[in-house]
Design a protein around this motif. Structure first.
Motif, PDB file in Angstrom:
ATOM      1  N   ALA A 146       0.844  -1.191   0.000  1.00 47.62           N
ATOM      2  CA  ALA A 146       0.000   0.000   0.000  1.00 47.62           C
ATOM      3  C   ALA A 146       0.879   1.239   0.000  1.00 47.62           C
ATOM      4  CB  ALA A 146      -0.917   0.028   1.223  1.00 47.62           C
ATOM      5  N   MET A 147       0.355   2.311  -0.541  1.00 44.09           N
ATOM      6  CA  MET A 147       1.004   3.625  -0.460  1.00 44.09           C
ATOM      7  C   MET A 147      -0.054   4.652  -0.120  1.00 44.09           C
ATOM      8  SD  MET A 147       3.798   3.707  -3.576  1.00 44.09           S
ATOM      9  CE  MET A 147       4.795   4.999  -2.798  1.00 44.09           C
ATOM     10  N   GLY A 148       0.376   5.683   0.591  1.00 42.59           N
ATOM     11  CA  GLY A 148      -0.603   6.686   0.973  1.00 42.59           C
ATOM     12  C   GLY A 148       0.029   7.940   1.525  1.00 42.59           C
ATOM     13  N   GLY A 185      -3.860  -2.828  -5.904  1.00 43.42           N
ATOM     14  CA  GLY A 185      -4.990  -3.590  -6.422  1.00 43.42           C
ATOM     15  C   GLY A 185      -6.275  -3.400  -5.637  1.00 43.42           C
ATOM     16  N   GLY A 186      -6.278  -2.445  -4.712  1.00 46.59           N
ATOM     17  CA  GLY A 186      -7.443  -2.242  -3.874  1.00 46.59           C
ATOM     18  C   GLY A 186      -8.078  -0.877  -4.052  1.00 46.59           C
ATOM     19  N   VAL A 242       3.249   7.395  -5.836  1.00 42.68           N
ATOM     20  CA  VAL A 242       1.898   7.742  -5.414  1.00 42.68           C
ATOM     21  C   VAL A 242       1.732   9.248  -5.516  1.00 42.68           C
ATOM     22  CG1 VAL A 242       2.533   7.902  -2.956  1.00 42.68           C
ATOM     23  CG2 VAL A 242       0.153   7.454  -3.605  1.00 42.68           C
ATOM     24  N   TYR A 243       0.526   9.659  -5.888  1.00 41.87           N
ATOM     25  CA  TYR A 243       0.208  11.068  -6.045  1.00 41.87           C
ATOM     26  C   TYR A 243      -0.977  11.433  -5.163  1.00 41.87           C
ATOM     27  CZ  TYR A 243       2.825  10.141 -10.330  1.00 41.87           C
ATOM     28  OH  TYR A 243       3.788   9.753 -11.232  1.00 41.87           O
ATOM     29  N   LEU A 244      -1.045  12.708  -4.819  1.00 39.88           N
ATOM     30  CA  LEU A 244      -2.209  13.220  -4.110  1.00 39.88           C
ATOM     31  C   LEU A 244      -2.608  14.532  -4.766  1.00 39.88           C
ATOM     32  CD1 LEU A 244      -4.122  12.680  -1.688  1.00 39.88           C
ATOM     33  CD2 LEU A 244      -2.694  14.265  -0.382  1.00 39.88           C
ATOM     34  N   GLN A 245      -3.721  14.508  -5.479  1.00 44.79           N
ATOM     35  CA  GLN A 245      -4.264  15.715  -6.073  1.00 44.79           C
ATOM     36  C   GLN A 245      -5.185  16.356  -5.051  1.00 44.79           C
ATOM     37  OE1 GLN A 245      -3.652  17.212  -9.120  1.00 44.79           O
ATOM     38  NE2 GLN A 245      -4.919  18.882  -8.304  1.00 44.79           N
ATOM     39  N   SER A 278       3.821   0.608   2.680  1.00 42.68           N
ATOM     40  CA  SER A 278       3.970  -0.695   3.332  1.00 42.68           C
ATOM     41  C   SER A 278       4.645  -1.603   2.319  1.00 42.68           C
ATOM     42  CB  SER A 278       2.606  -1.242   3.734  1.00 42.68           C
ATOM     43  OG  SER A 278       2.714  -2.586   4.162  1.00 42.68           O
ATOM     44  N   VAL A 279       5.836  -2.104   2.674  1.00 46.48           N
ATOM     45  CA  VAL A 279       6.694  -2.757   1.676  1.00 46.48           C
ATOM     46  C   VAL A 279       7.219  -4.085   2.200  1.00 46.48           C
ATOM     47  CG1 VAL A 279       8.825  -2.535   0.345  1.00 46.48           C
ATOM     48  CG2 VAL A 279       7.413  -0.512   0.771  1.00 46.48           C
ATOM     49  N   HIS A 280       7.254  -5.083   1.333  1.00 49.98           N
ATOM     50  CA  HIS A 280       8.040  -6.282   1.593  1.00 49.98           C
ATOM     51  C   HIS A 280       9.340  -6.129   0.818  1.00 49.98           C
ATOM     52  CE1 HIS A 280       4.383  -8.179   3.170  1.00 49.98           C
ATOM     53  NE2 HIS A 280       5.200  -9.023   3.758  1.00 49.98           N
ATOM     54  N   THR A 281      10.460  -6.235   1.533  1.00 53.94           N
ATOM     55  CA  THR A 281      11.756  -6.024   0.869  1.00 53.94           C
ATOM     56  C   THR A 281      12.303  -7.299   0.234  1.00 53.94           C
ATOM     57  OG1 THR A 281      12.921  -6.387   2.952  1.00 53.94           O
ATOM     58  CG2 THR A 281      12.343  -4.102   2.387  1.00 53.94           C
ATOM     59  N   SER A 282      11.745  -8.450   0.589  1.00 48.33           N
ATOM     60  CA  SER A 282      12.141  -9.689  -0.076  1.00 48.33           C
ATOM     61  C   SER A 282      10.989 -10.680   0.032  1.00 48.33           C
ATOM     62  CB  SER A 282      13.399 -10.281   0.539  1.00 48.33           C
ATOM     63  OG  SER A 282      13.098 -11.013   1.714  1.00 48.33           O
TER      64      SER A 282
END
Length: 122
Positions: free
Chosen positions: A33-35, A54-55, A78-81, A98-102
Motif C-alpha cells: 500500500a502507499m498513501g 490492487g485495492g 503515489v500522487y495526491l491531487q 507498506s513494503v516487503h523487501t524480499s
C-alpha cells in the motif's frame, strides 16, 4: 532500505490546488500500500488517503470529494491531487508505504518520507 522522496508542497491560497508526488526506491520486492498522512502544528499525524495495491482507496472524511489519490505501480509512485484547499489542510504531508523487501519477509516494512509542507492561506 526503502527511500520515499516527496515533492509538491507549497504555499497556496484557499480554494487553490496542489499535487503531491512520492517515489519509492531501494530494496522493494512488493508494495502492499502507499498513501499520505499529514500533521498540523500541535496535532497528531493523521491519515489523509491510502491505496492498497490492487485495492480501493480510503480517504479521511475531511478530504473526501476534494482530494484524489492515485498510483503508478510501474514507477512505485503515489500522487495526491488536492483541490479546493482550506486553511485547515495546512500541515506537513508525509508519504507512507507498506513494503516487503524480499519474498522471505514475514512482516512488511513501514516506510516514511521526510515530509513536504503544505500551507494554505486564508
Amino acid at each position: 532500505q526503502v527511500l520515499l522522496v516527496e515533492s509538491g508542497g507549497d504555499l497556496v491560497p484557499a480554494g487553490g490546488s496542489l499535487r503531491l508526488s512520492c517515489a519509492a526506491s531501494g530494496s522493494i520486492f512488493r508494495i502492499n500500500a502507499m498513501g499520505w498522512y499529514r500533521q498540523a502544528p500541535g496535532k497528531q499525524r493523521e491519515l489523509v488517503a491510502i491505496m492498497p495495491t490492487g485495492g480501493t482507496a480510503k480517504y479521511a472524511d475531511a478530504v473526501k470529494g476534494r482530494f484524489t489519490i492515485s498510483r503508478d505501480n510501474a514507477k512505485n509512485t503515489v500522487y495526491l491531487q488536492m483541490n479546493s484547499l482550506k486553511p485547515e489542510d495546512t500541515g506537513v504531508y508525509y508519504c507512507y508505504a507498506s513494503v516487503h523487501t524480499s519474498m522471505y519477509d514475514l512482516k512488511s516494512l513501514n516506510a516514511w518520507g521526510q515530509g513536504t509542507l503544505v500551507t494554505v492561506s486564508s
